[in-house]
Design an enzyme around this catalytic site. Sequence first.
Site, short mmCIF file in Angstrom:
data_model
loop_
_atom_site.label_atom_id
_atom_site.label_comp_id
_atom_site.label_asym_id
_atom_site.label_seq_id
_atom_site.Cartn_x
_atom_site.Cartn_y
_atom_site.Cartn_z
N GLU A 212 69.48 29.76 10.17
CA GLU A 212 70.03 29.98 8.65
C GLU A 212 68.64 30.01 7.72
O GLU A 212 68.60 29.35 6.81
CB GLU A 212 70.71 28.80 8.51
N GLU B 299 77.51 29.58 15.49
CA GLU B 299 77.80 28.11 14.76
C GLU B 299 79.28 28.36 14.22
O GLU B 299 79.65 29.38 13.22
CB GLU B 299 77.01 27.75 13.63
O1 AHR Z 1 76.08 22.25 12.31
C1 AHR Z 1 75.53 21.64 11.22
C2 AHR Z 1 74.69 22.41 10.57
O2 AHR Z 1 75.28 23.43 9.72
C3 AHR Z 1 73.58 23.09 11.23
O3 AHR Z 1 72.42 22.04 11.41
C4 AHR Z 1 73.17 24.41 10.29
O4 AHR Z 1 72.68 25.18 10.91
C5 AHR Z 1 74.55 24.65 9.65
O5 AHR Z 1 74.25 24.57 8.22
#
Ligand code: AHR
Length: 504
Positions: A173, A291
């Site tokens: 990210e 994610e």
């Molecule tokens: O999964 C929680 C957080 O969400 C992670 O650390 C990050 O990559 C995202 O913003």
Amino acid sequence: MKNAKINIEKDFKLAQVDNRIFSSFLEHLGRAIYTGIYEPGHPTADESGFRSDVIELIKELKITSVRYPGGNFLSGYDWKNGIGRKEDRPRCLDLAWKTIESNQFGINEFYDWSNKAGTSIIGAVNMGTGTPKDAGELVEYCNFPGGTYWSDLRAKNGHKDPMGIKLWCVGNEMDGEWQTCHLDADDYGKKALESAKIMKWIDDSIELVVCGSASTLQQTYPEWDRKVLEYTYDKVDYLSLHRYYENEGNDLDFLASFVDMDRFINTIAGTADYVKALKRSKKTINLSFDEWNVWYQRKQVPHDWMEAPEILEDRYTLLDALVFAGLGMTLVNHADRVKIACLAQLVNVIAPIFTEKNGRAIRQTIFYPFKYLSIYGRGTVLKPVNLTPAIETTYGETPLIYTSVVYDEILESVTIFCLNIDSNDDFLLNLNLRSFEKVSMIEHICLDGEPNITNTFSDPDQVKPRNLVAVKGVFNSCETIIPKLSWNILRFKIEKRSCDGNPP
Ligand code: AHR
């Protein structure tokens, strides 16, 4: 009762599912590692301190790979602090989550744990405080056969053979201003390119995931993706997508989250293909949705410099599980472009598995949709023609009945995953399976109930799928009831397949 119809044609094939879409994610965050998967002294812990009760649940989910070690944590993490004698490892501040990292668990422990859990590793290199040199040294430490400082150090630390980590994320990210040492697209694109070159020079068998947009809500989306790919296209293999959804007060809008995720994937695939055309390239960049989940980000509270505190421990409801199911089905429905996907996360932190320190481990509601997609979602994805009523939600036109169809040509079975987001009406679903000639129904599994119920330590099975009565006999079309607000797994055995018009 409302009506819907699905026409399924066995030759309308989208793509083979890549089993890596059933992957997950473990970050050094809260109790994911410490008291999640690793808890020396726990009654079920093995000689390495790995909780075997948690490993059993992970095996039940049939997880393919686990992304590690972050997440936001990654962008300030020095992997070298997590190797060597445990008593010599430094206690550090984790700037991402404002906690203390004891470094008692690092890449060697994760490698051993993965072998026990039966999962492969998706590695990640720090593109925040880390340099391209650090990234290369980590690949050398893990994958280089021997005879160099870092590879020999791995052997000295108990892993003579290379770990063979084949897939790596180049940062996390990096478009997010919350990220430690966040970069703009040009700076990240250049840094990712140089890191990718070094990493692949050290091991040319690895594949790389470059950071795409952290969410559709980012101001820089989707320009970030275009710019980053313009720098890195030739040297990377996948572009990442991240997206979390939460209930903002309207259940129907929340249930329609799959429509937004679908659009996100289409946009990013289009962006990648734009760069492909720009570069006159023959190579296609596929997607890593590394994610995804339901996450109540608004409920987050700060934890100042504690070790393994209870952070992001969302307790999921049945409604959350239905939304989650829709998201998982969307990943399956994009099997042609989404080759990797990670449920974020795996234990305690926004997770399907929830543990007590020194105590039990339970299945959260979202455990079940992941489990059944992971078991029965492997095979060839078909493109059904759905005739179903639609409704207007915040994401636009949304079908009330949403489906994914997976054809397992080896086991000769077809599975239809079916989500009913209508909270008022059951559906009479007409299934046309004529191209398979004759099928029988193996089972109808259904996840439904009161939207707000959860699984707790005192009542761990409040939300659990149930079996409905399967349609009897051998047939090529049938009608079945899909209860209101439910997620269903309809499994069929192919009794007799057509073969160029000449049934065997
Ligand atoms: O999964 C929680 C957080 O969400 C992670 O650390 C990050 O990559 C995202 O913003």
